[in-house]
Design a protein around this motif. Structure first.
Motif, short mmCIF file in Angstrom:
data_model
loop_
_atom_site.label_atom_id
_atom_site.label_comp_id
_atom_site.label_asym_id
_atom_site.label_seq_id
_atom_site.Cartn_x
_atom_site.Cartn_y
_atom_site.Cartn_z
N LYS A 134 0.65 9.71 8.76
CA LYS A 134 -0.61 9.48 9.49
C LYS A 134 -1.20 8.14 9.07
CE LYS A 134 -5.06 11.32 8.82
NZ LYS A 134 -5.94 12.40 8.46
N ASP A 135 -1.87 7.50 10.00
CA ASP A 135 -2.66 6.30 9.71
C ASP A 135 -4.02 6.54 10.33
OD1 ASP A 135 -3.91 3.80 9.61
OD2 ASP A 135 -2.08 2.71 10.07
N GLN A 191 -3.06 4.93 4.94
CA GLN A 191 -1.79 5.36 5.51
C GLN A 191 -1.22 6.47 4.64
OE1 GLN A 191 0.07 1.54 5.34
NE2 GLN A 191 -0.42 1.09 7.47
N PHE A 192 -0.64 7.48 5.28
CA PHE A 192 -0.14 8.65 4.58
C PHE A 192 1.32 8.88 4.93
CE2 PHE A 192 -4.64 9.04 5.39
CZ PHE A 192 -5.16 9.46 4.18
N ASN A 193 2.17 9.03 3.91
CA ASN A 193 3.58 9.34 4.12
C ASN A 193 3.73 10.73 4.71
OD1 ASN A 193 4.61 6.99 2.91
ND2 ASN A 193 4.50 7.90 0.88
N PRO A 194 4.85 10.97 5.40
CA PRO A 194 5.16 12.35 5.77
C PRO A 194 5.49 13.14 4.50
CG PRO A 194 7.00 10.91 6.31
CD PRO A 194 5.88 10.03 5.83
N LEU A 198 7.45 12.19 0.96
CA LEU A 198 8.63 11.50 1.46
C LEU A 198 8.33 10.00 1.59
CD1 LEU A 198 9.51 14.16 4.16
CD2 LEU A 198 10.71 13.77 1.99
N THR A 199 8.88 9.21 0.69
CA THR A 199 8.61 7.78 0.62
C THR A 199 9.80 6.98 1.13
OG1 THR A 199 9.50 7.53 -1.61
CG2 THR A 199 7.16 8.14 -1.42
N GLY A 200 9.65 5.66 1.17
CA GLY A 200 10.76 4.77 1.46
C GLY A 200 10.79 4.20 2.87
N ASP A 201 9.92 4.66 3.74
CA ASP A 201 9.88 4.13 5.11
C ASP A 201 8.52 3.48 5.32
OD1 ASP A 201 9.78 3.56 7.80
OD2 ASP A 201 10.43 5.53 8.46
N ASP A 202 8.49 2.17 5.17
CA ASP A 202 7.22 1.45 5.30
C ASP A 202 6.87 1.07 6.74
OD1 ASP A 202 6.92 1.56 2.56
OD2 ASP A 202 7.89 -0.39 2.24
N GLU A 203 7.83 1.19 7.65
CA GLU A 203 7.59 0.72 9.02
C GLU A 203 7.45 1.84 10.04
OE1 GLU A 203 10.41 -2.28 10.06
OE2 GLU A 203 10.17 -3.31 8.14
N THR A 204 8.28 2.89 9.96
CA THR A 204 8.25 3.92 10.99
C THR A 204 7.89 5.29 10.43
OG1 THR A 204 10.63 4.35 10.77
CG2 THR A 204 9.97 2.67 12.38
N TYR A 205 7.10 5.32 9.37
CA TYR A 205 6.72 6.57 8.71
C TYR A 205 5.98 7.54 9.64
CZ TYR A 205 2.17 4.35 8.30
OH TYR A 205 0.99 3.74 8.59
N LEU A 206 5.37 7.03 10.71
CA LEU A 206 4.65 7.89 11.65
C LEU A 206 5.59 8.63 12.61
CD1 LEU A 206 1.76 5.47 12.69
CD2 LEU A 206 1.64 7.37 11.07
N ASP A 207 6.85 8.18 12.67
CA ASP A 207 7.77 8.67 13.69
C ASP A 207 8.74 9.74 13.21
OD1 ASP A 207 6.61 6.82 15.46
OD2 ASP A 207 7.89 5.24 14.68
N TRP A 208 8.54 10.25 11.99
CA TRP A 208 9.40 11.32 11.48
C TRP A 208 8.90 12.67 11.97
CZ3 TRP A 208 13.94 10.51 9.19
CH2 TRP A 208 14.18 9.26 8.63
N THR A 209 9.84 13.52 12.38
CA THR A 209 9.57 14.91 12.71
C THR A 209 10.54 15.76 11.91
OG1 THR A 209 11.09 14.85 14.60
CG2 THR A 209 8.74 14.41 15.06
N MET A 265 0.84 -1.18 0.00
CA MET A 265 0.00 0.00 0.00
C MET A 265 0.88 1.23 0.00
SD MET A 265 -2.67 1.34 2.90
CE MET A 265 -3.61 -0.15 2.85
N THR A 266 0.60 2.19 -0.83
CA THR A 266 1.35 3.44 -0.90
C THR A 266 0.76 4.41 0.10
OG1 THR A 266 1.78 3.08 -3.23
CG2 THR A 266 2.00 5.33 -2.40
N ARG A 267 1.65 5.11 0.80
CA ARG A 267 1.21 6.11 1.76
C ARG A 267 1.54 7.49 1.22
NH1 ARG A 267 3.21 2.09 4.46
NH2 ARG A 267 5.29 2.97 4.52
#
Length: 132
Positions: free
Chosen positions: A89-90, A95-98, A63-74, A1-3
């Protein structure tokens, strides 16, 4: 799934609707001066450290490429008048990429930190005039 980030998802949905795709997504997207919807600039987080990413004013960076911790970017943004951060966001159904939104012409250094992985990337965003 693309975020995708919220703003990027709205831009992508608007582009698909304009192409006649059958979707039930509502939103608006910035348009280029010729009336066409601007696609987001898609950048892999693993490949941006030390680079400059160019984006037109009013557009966005996905910003793509992080399928596991995409929610944890600041993000720490040197000039928030030029570019703003949109966290991943999920919402339970998608699911949405940063991402980053290009607010006005200029340059800003951006540092992204991931609280789970410990990864940090620093790059420059150059916001340009929209194509005419």
């Amino acid at each position: 799934m693309t975020r995708l980030s919220r703003s990027h998802a709205l831009r992508a949905a608007a582009a698909l609707i304009a192409l006649g795709a059958a979707m039930t997504v509502t939103g608006c997207a910035p348009a280029a001066s010729d009336g066409k919807t601007l696609p987001p600039v898609i950048v892999d987080i693993d490949e941006i450290d030390g680079t400059t990413v160019e984006v037109a004013e009013g557009n966005a960076i996905d910003l793509t490429g992080d399928d596991e911790t995409y929610l944890d970017w600041t993000a720490e943004i040197e000039n928030p008048d030029v570019v703003t951060f949109v966290p991943g966001k999920d919402d339970g159904s998608a699911q949405f990429n940063p991402g980053l939104d290009a607010e006005k012409v200029g340059e800003s250094e951006v540092t992204l930190d991931n609280s789970t992985s410990g990864d940090t990337v620093t790059f420059t965003v150059k916001v340009t005039e929209p194509a005419s």
